[in-house]
Design an enzyme around this catalytic site. Sequence first.
Site, mmCIF file in Angstrom:
data_model
loop_
_atom_site.group_PDB
_atom_site.id
_atom_site.type_symbol
_atom_site.label_atom_id
_atom_site.label_comp_id
_atom_site.label_asym_id
_atom_site.label_seq_id
_atom_site.Cartn_x
_atom_site.Cartn_y
_atom_site.Cartn_z
ATOM 1 N N HIS A 1 31.815 32.392 43.052
ATOM 2 C CA HIS A 1 32.370 32.422 44.403
ATOM 3 C C HIS A 1 31.260 31.936 45.344
ATOM 4 O O HIS A 1 30.079 32.182 45.078
ATOM 5 C CB HIS A 1 32.683 33.836 44.892
ATOM 6 C CG HIS A 1 33.605 34.658 44.071
ATOM 7 N ND1 HIS A 1 33.216 35.355 42.964
ATOM 8 C CD2 HIS A 1 34.923 34.952 44.241
ATOM 9 C CE1 HIS A 1 34.236 36.041 42.472
ATOM 10 N NE2 HIS A 1 35.295 35.814 43.225
ATOM 11 N N ASP B 1 28.682 34.589 46.099
ATOM 12 C CA ASP B 1 27.749 35.004 45.038
ATOM 13 C C ASP B 1 26.463 34.199 45.103
ATOM 14 O O ASP B 1 25.437 34.645 44.610
ATOM 15 C CB ASP B 1 28.314 34.727 43.631
ATOM 16 C CG ASP B 1 29.708 35.243 43.428
ATOM 17 O OD1 ASP B 1 30.057 36.253 44.057
ATOM 18 O OD2 ASP B 1 30.454 34.621 42.632
ATOM 19 N N HIS C 1 43.709 42.916 34.575
ATOM 20 C CA HIS C 1 44.798 42.838 35.551
ATOM 21 C C HIS C 1 46.154 43.016 34.864
ATOM 22 O O HIS C 1 47.069 43.622 35.420
ATOM 23 C CB HIS C 1 44.770 41.496 36.281
ATOM 24 C CG HIS C 1 43.495 41.240 37.022
ATOM 25 N ND1 HIS C 1 43.287 40.088 37.750
ATOM 26 C CD2 HIS C 1 42.363 41.974 37.156
ATOM 27 C CE1 HIS C 1 42.079 40.129 38.307
ATOM 28 N NE2 HIS C 1 41.499 41.254 37.946
ATOM 29 N N ASP D 1 40.176 48.465 37.696
ATOM 30 C CA ASP D 1 39.692 47.283 36.994
ATOM 31 C C ASP D 1 38.246 47.526 36.599
ATOM 32 O O ASP D 1 37.336 47.293 37.387
ATOM 33 C CB ASP D 1 39.791 46.132 38.024
ATOM 34 C CG ASP D 1 39.717 44.762 37.410
ATOM 35 O OD1 ASP D 1 39.725 44.668 36.184
ATOM 36 O OD2 ASP D 1 39.668 43.787 38.179
ATOM 37 N N ASP E 1 36.451 46.088 34.279
ATOM 38 C CA ASP E 1 35.698 44.850 33.985
ATOM 39 C C ASP E 1 34.597 45.041 32.954
ATOM 40 O O ASP E 1 33.434 44.703 33.196
ATOM 41 C CB ASP E 1 35.066 44.287 35.273
ATOM 42 C CG ASP E 1 36.082 43.599 36.169
ATOM 43 O OD1 ASP E 1 37.110 43.121 35.661
ATOM 44 O OD2 ASP E 1 35.833 43.535 37.397
ATOM 45 N N ASP F 1 34.720 37.735 32.952
ATOM 46 C CA ASP F 1 34.767 38.438 34.237
ATOM 47 C C ASP F 1 34.483 39.913 33.928
ATOM 48 O O ASP F 1 35.332 40.786 34.089
ATOM 49 C CB ASP F 1 36.138 38.241 34.890
ATOM 50 C CG ASP F 1 36.111 38.613 36.364
ATOM 51 O OD1 ASP F 1 35.098 39.178 36.798
ATOM 52 O OD2 ASP F 1 37.099 38.360 37.065
HETATM 53 C C1 XLS Z 1 38.876 40.655 40.676
HETATM 54 C C2 XLS Z 1 39.007 39.314 40.147
HETATM 55 C C3 XLS Z 1 37.930 38.339 40.604
HETATM 56 C C4 XLS Z 1 38.384 36.929 40.326
HETATM 57 C C5 XLS Z 1 37.678 35.890 41.100
HETATM 58 O O1 XLS Z 1 39.455 41.611 40.184
HETATM 59 O O2 XLS Z 1 39.060 39.375 38.762
HETATM 60 O O3 XLS Z 1 36.740 38.627 39.976
HETATM 61 O O4 XLS Z 1 38.280 36.619 38.983
HETATM 62 O O5 XLS Z 1 37.810 36.078 42.464
HETATM 63 NI NI NI Z 2 38.994 37.794 37.440
HETATM 64 NI NI NI Z 3 39.439 41.394 37.966
#
Ligand code: XLS
Ligand code: NI
Ligand code: NI
Length: 432
Positions: free
Chosen positions: A98, A101, A268, A304, A306, A336
């Site tokens: 992004h 970042d 997600h 989430d 991650d 991610d």
């Molecule tokens: C957030 C998203 C983000 C996208 C990119 O939950 O996964 O990381 O992948 O903006």
């Molecule tokens: Ni993502």
């Molecule tokens: Ni995400």
Amino acid sequence: MTGFFRDIPKLTYQPDADSDFAFRHYDPDEIVMGKRLEDHLRFAVAYWHSFAWEGGDPFGGRTFDRPWFGSEMEKAKLKADVAFEMFDLLGVPFFCFHDADVRPEGADFAETTRNLEEITDYFAQKMEGSKTRLLWGTANLFTHRRFMSGAATNPDPEVFAWSAATVKTCMDATHRLGGENYVLWGGREGYETLLNTDLSREAEQAGAFLSMVVDYKHKIGFKGTILIEPKPQEPSKHQYDYDVATVYGFLKRFGLENEVKLNIEQGHAILAGHSFEHELALAASLGLLGSIDMNRNDYQSGWDTDQFPDNVPEVARAYYEVLKAGGFTTGGTNFDAKLRRQSLDPEDLILGHAGAMDVCARGLKAAAALLEDGALEARRAERYAGWNRPENKALLTSDLASIEARVRDGGLNPEPRSGRQERLENLWNRYV
Ligand code: XLS
Ligand code: NI
Ligand code: NI
């Protein structure tokens, strides 16, 4: 060299190595279904989790102490140096970022854009001496407080304008770096309460915004794919790009279904009450499968998380759908995924990725073996075989009255047949 990763060696495929710093299943040159494993998986490092995230959670702030934290351009460049050192140690073909970042926010839009351009030039230089390319770029339209009520769907037209202008600069940066895709994830494109929200207006804003993104792509000759990343909630209570089916309806509504594909994320899918493979299979059947964000969610927490993937059978289900759909074209496997906030050491960053790469390689190879064997597809085809007979095919273009006559006069009386789920599960488990 920055020295951040000290004496960690470049990771290679060494199935029998004693060291933790080796791949045991990921041999980039291994040929699977006629293609190199590296070209199947197309791994990408997510810049935000690995280099920008500070280890905070809702109850505590930063746990990581990285020498590049700070808001000066010099720090942003140090961060890029370390990032490219990590890409090289891992041998990953791609990264994703992004705007927020990679560059500090400036005093105004113009300064922020200059910062992004300077870092884009810096990336371009670094990419000359690196095999790592850009899988996708994206705009962070969710962290800054100006986006608290949405970006494209904000009630304030000035925020809409700011967001559109920001996406333009991020598409420019992605195009300049030869990015293969451009992603839109609408974290704040949703609402907290219907009491203050006009759903129809916000949908029109989102449709107009995405149409402009597509127009701009063609205007600058960007050959990559525009991707939407669905997510049902978090940070918003309800997000408009809820899941694959919802985004498909949105794209159809605005006539964009042939212009935009999807970036589907494991965590997600789980938040939306689906499995990852459900979302992938549905996207593939709609012609929308673009790329994946590979992580895992904690199944006991409703957010989430991650995490790096660690479950081969789950990952295999996902790659089965990807391979069945013909594999990635511009898409790839973006991690991610972030470290746990207690994982403070530089080596944790390397090992998180290395383990995930091995898990994905094992999963993809298992999926490929089953697909090549053909047993599962043969049984699936057999289940629908009745539809191959011409009189049955004709049902789909018939009408209710003629069908009624056929059932009545032909004495039809369907006999239920086993779905054979356990048998198929046993078959599946022979491969993973
Ligand atoms: C957030 C998203 C983000 C996208 C990119 O939950 O996964 O990381 O992948 O903006
Ligand atoms: Ni993502
Ligand atoms: Ni995400």
